[in-house]
Design a protein around this motif. Structure first.
Motif, short mmCIF file in Angstrom:
data_model
loop_
_atom_site.label_atom_id
_atom_site.label_comp_id
_atom_site.label_asym_id
_atom_site.label_seq_id
_atom_site.Cartn_x
_atom_site.Cartn_y
_atom_site.Cartn_z
N PHE A 130 0.84 -1.20 0.00
CA PHE A 130 0.00 0.00 0.00
C PHE A 130 0.87 1.25 0.00
CE2 PHE A 130 -1.71 3.25 3.02
CZ PHE A 130 -2.63 3.83 2.17
N CYS A 131 1.85 1.30 0.89
CA CYS A 131 2.73 2.46 0.96
C CYS A 131 3.45 2.68 -0.36
CB CYS A 131 3.73 2.28 2.10
SG CYS A 131 2.98 2.31 3.75
N ASP A 132 3.90 1.60 -0.97
CA ASP A 132 4.59 1.71 -2.26
C ASP A 132 3.63 2.21 -3.35
OD1 ASP A 132 6.99 1.11 -3.96
OD2 ASP A 132 5.57 -0.27 -4.90
N ALA A 133 2.38 1.71 -3.31
CA ALA A 133 1.41 2.08 -4.34
C ALA A 133 1.06 3.56 -4.29
CB ALA A 133 0.15 1.24 -4.19
N VAL A 134 1.02 4.13 -3.10
CA VAL A 134 0.64 5.55 -2.98
C VAL A 134 1.85 6.46 -2.82
CG1 VAL A 134 -1.63 4.98 -2.06
CG2 VAL A 134 0.26 5.40 -0.47
N GLY A 135 3.04 5.89 -2.78
CA GLY A 135 4.25 6.68 -2.72
C GLY A 135 4.47 7.38 -1.39
N VAL A 136 4.10 6.70 -0.30
CA VAL A 136 4.25 7.27 1.04
C VAL A 136 5.13 6.35 1.88
CG1 VAL A 136 3.04 7.83 3.20
CG2 VAL A 136 2.06 8.51 1.00
N ALA A 137 6.10 6.91 2.58
CA ALA A 137 6.96 6.11 3.46
C ALA A 137 6.14 5.52 4.59
CB ALA A 137 8.08 6.97 4.03
N PRO A 138 6.42 4.28 5.02
CA PRO A 138 5.65 3.66 6.10
C PRO A 138 5.57 4.51 7.36
CG PRO A 138 7.01 2.02 5.03
CD PRO A 138 7.41 3.35 4.45
N GLY A 139 6.63 5.24 7.67
CA GLY A 139 6.62 6.07 8.87
C GLY A 139 5.65 7.24 8.79
N ARG A 140 5.11 7.49 7.61
CA ARG A 140 4.12 8.56 7.43
C ARG A 140 2.74 8.01 7.10
NH1 ARG A 140 7.13 13.66 6.42
NH2 ARG A 140 5.21 14.54 5.54
N ALA A 141 2.54 6.73 7.44
CA ALA A 141 1.26 6.06 7.19
C ALA A 141 0.76 5.43 8.48
CB ALA A 141 1.42 5.00 6.10
N ALA A 142 -0.56 5.18 8.53
CA ALA A 142 -1.17 4.55 9.70
C ALA A 142 -1.98 3.34 9.26
CB ALA A 142 -2.07 5.54 10.43
N MET A 143 -1.92 2.29 10.09
CA MET A 143 -2.75 1.10 9.91
C MET A 143 -3.85 1.13 10.96
SD MET A 143 -3.32 -1.79 8.33
CE MET A 143 -4.88 -2.62 8.68
N VAL A 144 -5.10 0.96 10.54
CA VAL A 144 -6.24 1.00 11.43
C VAL A 144 -6.93 -0.35 11.39
CG1 VAL A 144 -8.36 2.20 12.08
CG2 VAL A 144 -6.54 3.44 10.86
#
Length: 239
Positions: A169-183
């Protein structure tokens, strides 16, 4: 004071997170048990026992392997009470019938998702259900178009609690994991999030309680409707 990274993307679990688990899946499970049993009372009992479903209360026991498991794992549980039945046939039955499950959104989804998108957030769904069922259910709820990424255990990225589909998911949207949240509503969701290096948020619209989720979560909320306030309060995030 610890500096927290802004959140640019949120990945949601589906069952027990976007949709209330009990209100959605208890009715469906009883229907599946009746279908697969052909009305045989002994087989009804055996199938319910195989998935840890209480026929009297019409609900899952908290220790059911189906709650956080994949569609295939649910089919394997049911197959254990159906000797001679083809596993692939059972799995297909679950996938097709799940796409028509009676959905009960945890909160008004379109309103919440639009508010999150208005912050510039990328949104995704990763479920241990099939991608087919996920897309059908999100479409039925009128919110499929709000998501930039939708994956199931069969989408080629693996299943939770492995971090691989979250990283996809992070790769698909171009966001580093540290700037993403899993809910999510289960430890599978939160363990996967921690392993991926993401922020983790637990919600109580599944079967797990706060004492089970808290050790793996940055915060635990009654439902996903509390996420905007968390984003606003998070140091350094967009308000």
């Amino acid at each position: 004071m610890e500096t927290k990274m802004p959140i640019d993307a949120i990945l949601f679990d589906k069952d027990g997170t976007l949709f209330d688990f009990g209100a959605t899946w208890n009715v469906w499970t009883r229907r599946v048990i009746d279908d697969l049993s052909g009305g045989d009372p002994a087989l009804v009992e055996a199938l319910a026992a195989a998935v840890h479903f209480d026929l009297d209360s019409g609900s899952y026991h908290p220790d059911s392997p189906v709650i956080a498991g994949t569609n295939r794992e649910a089919a394997e549980c049911l197959a254990s009470a159906l000797p001679g039945r083809d596993l692939a046939e059972i799995e297909r039955h679950l996938s097709v019938s799940a796409a028509e499950a009676p959905l009960s959104p945890a909160v008004p989804l379109a309103e919440l998702l639009d508010a999150l998108a208005a912050r510039g957030l990328y949104l995704g769904v990763m479920t241990n259900d099939t991608e087919y069922s996920a897309r059908a259910q999100l479409g039925g709820a009128g919110v499929l178009d709000r998501f930039d990424f939708v994956a199931g255990f069969d989408s080629g990225y693996g299943a939770k609690p492995a971090p691989d589909p979250l990283l996809a998911f992070c790769d698909a949207v171009g966001v580093a994991p540290g700037r993403a949240a899993m809910v999510g509503d289960s430890t599978h969701d939160l363990i996967a999030g921690r392993a991926a290096g993401m922020a983790t948020l637990g919600v109580l619209t599944g079967l797990a309680g706060p004492e089970e989720l808290a050790p793996h979560a940055d915060a635990v909320f009654p439902d996903i409707g509390h996420i905007p306030d968390w984003l606003t309060a998070r140091l350094g995030t967009r308000g």
